[in-house]
Design a protein around this motif. Structure first.
Motif, PDB file in Angstrom:
ATOM      1  N   PHE A  61       0.840  -1.202   0.000  1.00  0.00           N
ATOM      2  CA  PHE A  61       0.000   0.000   0.000  1.00  0.00           C
ATOM      3  C   PHE A  61       0.882   1.262   0.000  1.00  0.00           C
ATOM      4  O   PHE A  61       0.548   2.269  -0.655  1.00  0.00           O
ATOM      5  CB  PHE A  61      -0.916   0.025   1.226  1.00  0.00           C
ATOM      6  CG  PHE A  61      -1.850  -1.166   1.300  1.00  0.00           C
ATOM      7  CD1 PHE A  61      -2.152  -1.924   0.167  1.00  0.00           C
ATOM      8  CD2 PHE A  61      -2.445  -1.535   2.515  1.00  0.00           C
ATOM      9  CE1 PHE A  61      -3.010  -3.017   0.256  1.00  0.00           C
ATOM     10  CE2 PHE A  61      -3.297  -2.609   2.590  1.00  0.00           C
ATOM     11  CZ  PHE A  61      -3.584  -3.371   1.467  1.00  0.00           C
ATOM     12  N   ALA A  62       1.991   1.216   0.744  1.00  0.00           N
ATOM     13  CA  ALA A  62       2.887   2.377   0.797  1.00  0.00           C
ATOM     14  C   ALA A  62       3.443   2.681  -0.588  1.00  0.00           C
ATOM     15  O   ALA A  62       3.520   3.849  -0.998  1.00  0.00           O
ATOM     16  CB  ALA A  62       4.034   2.086   1.772  1.00  0.00           C
ATOM     17  N   HIS A  64       2.020   1.962  -3.391  1.00  0.00           N
ATOM     18  CA  HIS A  64       0.919   2.487  -4.192  1.00  0.00           C
ATOM     19  C   HIS A  64       0.679   3.969  -3.892  1.00  0.00           C
ATOM     20  O   HIS A  64       0.558   4.791  -4.818  1.00  0.00           O
ATOM     21  CB  HIS A  64      -0.358   1.693  -3.914  1.00  0.00           C
ATOM     22  CG  HIS A  64      -1.569   2.287  -4.574  1.00  0.00           C
ATOM     23  ND1 HIS A  64      -1.827   2.137  -5.924  1.00  0.00           N
ATOM     24  CD2 HIS A  64      -2.570   3.068  -4.083  1.00  0.00           C
ATOM     25  CE1 HIS A  64      -2.931   2.779  -6.235  1.00  0.00           C
ATOM     26  NE2 HIS A  64      -3.417   3.364  -5.139  1.00  0.00           N
ATOM     27  N   GLU A  65       0.648   4.281  -2.603  1.00  0.00           N
ATOM     28  CA  GLU A  65       0.395   5.668  -2.214  1.00  0.00           C
ATOM     29  C   GLU A  65       1.498   6.587  -2.740  1.00  0.00           C
ATOM     30  O   GLU A  65       1.230   7.701  -3.197  1.00  0.00           O
ATOM     31  CB  GLU A  65       0.305   5.769  -0.686  1.00  0.00           C
ATOM     32  CG  GLU A  65      -0.934   5.088  -0.104  1.00  0.00           C
ATOM     33  CD  GLU A  65      -2.227   5.662  -0.645  1.00  0.00           C
ATOM     34  OE1 GLU A  65      -2.518   6.839  -0.391  1.00  0.00           O
ATOM     35  OE2 GLU A  65      -2.960   4.919  -1.356  1.00  0.00           O
ATOM     36  N   THR A  66       2.724   6.103  -2.663  1.00  0.00           N
ATOM     37  CA  THR A  66       3.838   6.900  -3.190  1.00  0.00           C
ATOM     38  C   THR A  66       3.672   7.132  -4.677  1.00  0.00           C
ATOM     39  O   THR A  66       3.862   8.252  -5.170  1.00  0.00           O
ATOM     40  CB  THR A  66       5.165   6.165  -2.914  1.00  0.00           C
ATOM     41  OG1 THR A  66       5.269   5.926  -1.524  1.00  0.00           O
ATOM     42  CG2 THR A  66       6.355   7.019  -3.352  1.00  0.00           C
ATOM     43  N   GLN A  68       1.092   7.329  -6.274  1.00  0.00           N
ATOM     44  CA  GLN A  68      -0.028   8.227  -6.537  1.00  0.00           C
ATOM     45  C   GLN A  68       0.240   9.637  -5.994  1.00  0.00           C
ATOM     46  O   GLN A  68      -0.680  10.479  -5.963  1.00  0.00           O
ATOM     47  CB  GLN A  68      -1.311   7.669  -5.895  1.00  0.00           C
ATOM     48  CG  GLN A  68      -1.742   6.317  -6.457  1.00  0.00           C
ATOM     49  CD  GLN A  68      -2.004   6.368  -7.949  1.00  0.00           C
ATOM     50  OE1 GLN A  68      -2.768   7.212  -8.426  1.00  0.00           O
ATOM     51  NE2 GLN A  68      -1.363   5.465  -8.701  1.00  0.00           N
ATOM     52  N   ARG A  70       0.980  10.517  -2.791  1.00  0.00           N
ATOM     53  CA  ARG A  70       0.416  10.788  -1.454  1.00  0.00           C
ATOM     54  C   ARG A  70       1.448  10.358  -0.410  1.00  0.00           C
ATOM     55  O   ARG A  70       1.370   9.259   0.160  1.00  0.00           O
ATOM     56  CB  ARG A  70      -0.898  10.020  -1.287  1.00  0.00           C
ATOM     57  CG  ARG A  70      -2.017  10.537  -2.188  1.00  0.00           C
ATOM     58  CD  ARG A  70      -3.346   9.910  -1.850  1.00  0.00           C
ATOM     59  NE  ARG A  70      -3.465   8.536  -2.257  1.00  0.00           N
ATOM     60  CZ  ARG A  70      -3.894   8.118  -3.456  1.00  0.00           C
ATOM     61  NH1 ARG A  70      -4.253   9.007  -4.378  1.00  0.00           N
ATOM     62  NH2 ARG A  70      -3.975   6.850  -3.734  1.00  0.00           N
ATOM     63  N   THR A  73       0.268   9.434   3.546  1.00  0.00           N
ATOM     64  CA  THR A  73      -0.315   8.102   3.777  1.00  0.00           C
ATOM     65  C   THR A  73       0.724   7.025   3.481  1.00  0.00           C
ATOM     66  O   THR A  73       0.761   5.977   4.149  1.00  0.00           O
ATOM     67  CB  THR A  73      -1.565   7.881   2.896  1.00  0.00           C
ATOM     68  OG1 THR A  73      -1.259   8.316   1.574  1.00  0.00           O
ATOM     69  CG2 THR A  73      -2.757   8.624   3.421  1.00  0.00           C
ATOM     70  N   ALA A  74       1.587   7.285   2.510  1.00  0.00           N
ATOM     71  CA  ALA A  74       2.656   6.325   2.191  1.00  0.00           C
ATOM     72  C   ALA A  74       3.539   6.123   3.418  1.00  0.00           C
ATOM     73  O   ALA A  74       3.889   4.991   3.768  1.00  0.00           O
ATOM     74  CB  ALA A  74       3.486   6.843   1.029  1.00  0.00           C
TER      75      ALA A  74
ATOM     76  N   MET B  67      -8.528  -1.985   1.850  1.00  0.00           N
ATOM     77  CA  MET B  67      -7.829  -0.967   1.056  1.00  0.00           C
ATOM     78  C   MET B  67      -8.608  -0.672  -0.223  1.00  0.00           C
ATOM     79  O   MET B  67      -8.737   0.481  -0.654  1.00  0.00           O
ATOM     80  CB  MET B  67      -6.416  -1.476   0.729  1.00  0.00           C
ATOM     81  CG  MET B  67      -5.553  -0.466  -0.009  1.00  0.00           C
ATOM     82  SD  MET B  67      -5.240   1.006   0.988  1.00  0.00           S
ATOM     83  CE  MET B  67      -4.051   1.857  -0.021  1.00  0.00           C
ATOM     84  N   ARG B  71     -10.100   2.918  -1.360  1.00  0.00           N
ATOM     85  CA  ARG B  71      -9.805   3.579  -2.630  1.00  0.00           C
ATOM     86  C   ARG B  71     -11.083   3.856  -3.412  1.00  0.00           C
ATOM     87  O   ARG B  71     -11.214   4.880  -4.084  1.00  0.00           O
ATOM     88  CB  ARG B  71      -8.845   2.738  -3.486  1.00  0.00           C
ATOM     89  CG  ARG B  71      -7.441   2.549  -2.949  1.00  0.00           C
ATOM     90  CD  ARG B  71      -6.856   3.686  -2.152  1.00  0.00           C
ATOM     91  NE  ARG B  71      -6.838   4.962  -2.838  1.00  0.00           N
ATOM     92  CZ  ARG B  71      -6.671   6.138  -2.249  1.00  0.00           C
ATOM     93  NH1 ARG B  71      -6.532   6.215  -0.932  1.00  0.00           N
ATOM     94  NH2 ARG B  71      -6.658   7.250  -2.951  1.00  0.00           N
ATOM     95  N   ASP B  76     -11.043   6.273  -6.463  1.00  0.00           N
ATOM     96  CA  ASP B  76      -9.821   5.795  -7.142  1.00  0.00           C
ATOM     97  C   ASP B  76     -10.134   4.381  -7.645  1.00  0.00           C
ATOM     98  O   ASP B  76      -9.723   3.378  -7.059  1.00  0.00           O
ATOM     99  CB  ASP B  76      -8.669   5.816  -6.127  1.00  0.00           C
ATOM    100  CG  ASP B  76      -7.346   5.423  -6.762  1.00  0.00           C
ATOM    101  OD1 ASP B  76      -7.325   5.115  -7.972  1.00  0.00           O
ATOM    102  OD2 ASP B  76      -6.334   5.391  -6.037  1.00  0.00           O
TER     103      ASP B  76
END
Lengths: 339, 128
Positions: A61-62, A64-66, A68, A70, A73-74, B67, B71, B76
């Motif tokens: 998830f980290a 993914h957030e990066t 995107q 963000r 949250t990352a 998750m 999203r 998203d």
């Protein structure tokens, strides 16, 4: 109106810059988490499955957030991921965490048969697999008297021994406790009369006899410690040294005796009666002894083993005044000089 | 006076807006469906006692569904779709592993320590 617009532009630029700078750090940290969890993944699955799941999921998830843009949250995700990864790592170090499906005490990664218990019968006990027939002789170990040595059913799984060491296993040896050749079914070849000639080669197995006479005793002679004694006389032509044909079998037996005793050295003595002149008798006795020697040499006896001597009328053994006595005195003797 | 072209512009604008709305709804619908499928798979895993017998896969699938939903809440859709698909796959593994763990457990319980796990003892004097 210009100031807020400038401020917004600056903030956006800074945030974007910060995001760009922090992206590699998040990816690196996620990579470290991945490395840590891979290191003892099996142990973590067994002992700290939930922490491992969180560590892996949050790292994903980290990332993914990066990607995107963000970063906050990352960062939250990567911190959670690292926390769970550390927890999982610390709590899954015990060897028991390697897992042991069959409960045989051998951890699954080292267990070639993770679903089958090792039988611990002191035969390949470290591989984790049971061996129902250790020696692969077709008899299962519980029924096999010798589970680690192949052997036939008729011997309860044990191999046949060769107790006498003669090369025949006991099951095919008619005399398993006595050394014996294969051609005699493992039994020893006996020598009943103990004459040194085995029974299978002895024509007279119950009577002692020399090997050269096929284990049978001599008929015409007798070998003693000091002499070869003739049981009959050697006949010569009258007044000459020519051996008569009738005496050849007798002399042939002497040849056999000499072969049977290959170290013997023999003195052949010629003797006469007292009839006629002493010198003549001396010559005749010598000639006869020499004739006998010559005959024996002709049969292959080595010359050095034979001495010939004529003693004339000097050593009578009977009365020369009678015909019977004179006959006895006319003789040839074989004396053993050395053995 | 509006020309014909001039009259067409508002109509085109309305059409484009409508199309965009329809497209968004379609993507949103796809993501929701993927999440539903993943949740159904996870419930199946639960019935197989995956939370107890395959906790690693179960926990992971659950996190991915959460998750995905998050999203989706932020519209998203692409990410929601991806996490839902991952969750579906992991939940299926959870269900499968739970069933396998259950089988092994019963095997162990049916063959306590010290007994012959394959019944070799019942075969006498014969090759297995």
């Amino acid at each position: 109106m210009r100031l807020p617009a400038l401020a917004i532009a600056l903030f956006t630029g800074a945030a974007g810059l910060w995001g760009c700078v922090s992206s590699p750090a998040v990816y690196d940290r996620a990579g470290s988490v991945e490395k840590l969890t891979n290191e003892q993944h099996v142990s973590m699955v067994n002992c700290t499955p939930r922490e491992l799941a969180r560590a892996e999921a949050f790292a994903d998830f980290a990332r993914h957030e990066t990607s995107q843009g963000r970063p906050h949250t990352a960062r939250d995700f990567i911190e959670l991921s690292e926390f769970n990864a550390r927890k999982a790592f610390e709590n899954s170090r015990d060897r028991s965490c390697l897992g042991d499906l069959d409960g045989d005490g051998i951890p699954d990664p080292e267990d070639r048969c993770p679903e089958e218990k090792e039988d611990f019968d002191k035969f390949k006990d470290k591989d984790g697999c049971p061996e129902p027939d250790n020696d692969l002789d077709g008899i299962l170990d519980p029924q096999d008297r010798c589970p680690n040595e192949a052997g036939p059913v008729k011997n309860e799984g044990c191999p046949f021994m060769d107790r006498d060491g003669d090369g025949l296993s006991d099951d095919e040896d008619k005399c398993p406790d006595e050394f014996g050749p294969r051609q005699n079914h493992g039994c020893p070849i006996r020598d009943s009369d103990k004459d040194g000639v085995p029974d299978n080669e002895d024509k007279c197995p119950q009577v002692q006899g020399p090997k050269d006479n096929e284990g049978c005793p001599y008929k015409l002679i007798q070998v003693t410690d000091k002499a070869i004694i003739l049981k009959e006389k050697i006949f010569f032509a009258f007044g000459k040294s020519t051996i008569r044909r009738t005496s050849h079998p007798l002399l042939n037996e002497v040849v056999l005796a000499l072969r049977d005793h290959p170290t013997y050295v023999v003195r052949i003595e010629g003797h006469t009666d007292s009839v006629g002149r002493a010198s003549s008798n001396q010559r005749l006795s010598t000639a006869r002894a020499v004739a006998v020697r010559k005959y024996l040499l002709g049969k292959g006896v080595a010359p050095r083993r034979l001495q010939a001597v004529g003693l004339g009328e000097a050593r009578p053994i009977d009365d020369n005044s009678t015909e019977a006595g004179r006959s006895v005195n006319r003789r040839v003797e074989f004396h053993i000089v050395s053995k | 006076m509006l020309t014909a072209f001039g009259r067409l512009i508002p109509m085109l604008a309305v059409g484009l807006i409508g199309l965009a709305a329809c497209g968004g709804t379609a993507v949103s619908f796809m993501s929701s469906t993927a999440i539903e499928r993943a949740e159904a798979e996870l419930r199946g895993a639960e019935r197989a006692k995956a939370d107890e017998l395959a906790p690693y896969e179960y926990t992971k699938a659950d996190l991915y569904i959460r998750m995905s939903k998050e999203r989706l809440g932020f519209a998203d859709y692409q990410a929601a779709q991806r996490f839902a698909e991952d969750a579906l796959e992991i939940a299926a593994t959870a269900r499968k592993n739970a069933a396998e763990a259950k089988r092994l457990k019963s095997l162990r319980e049916g063959n306590p320590e010290g007994t012959d796990p394959k019944g070799w003892g019942s075969i006498k004097g014969e090759s297995p």
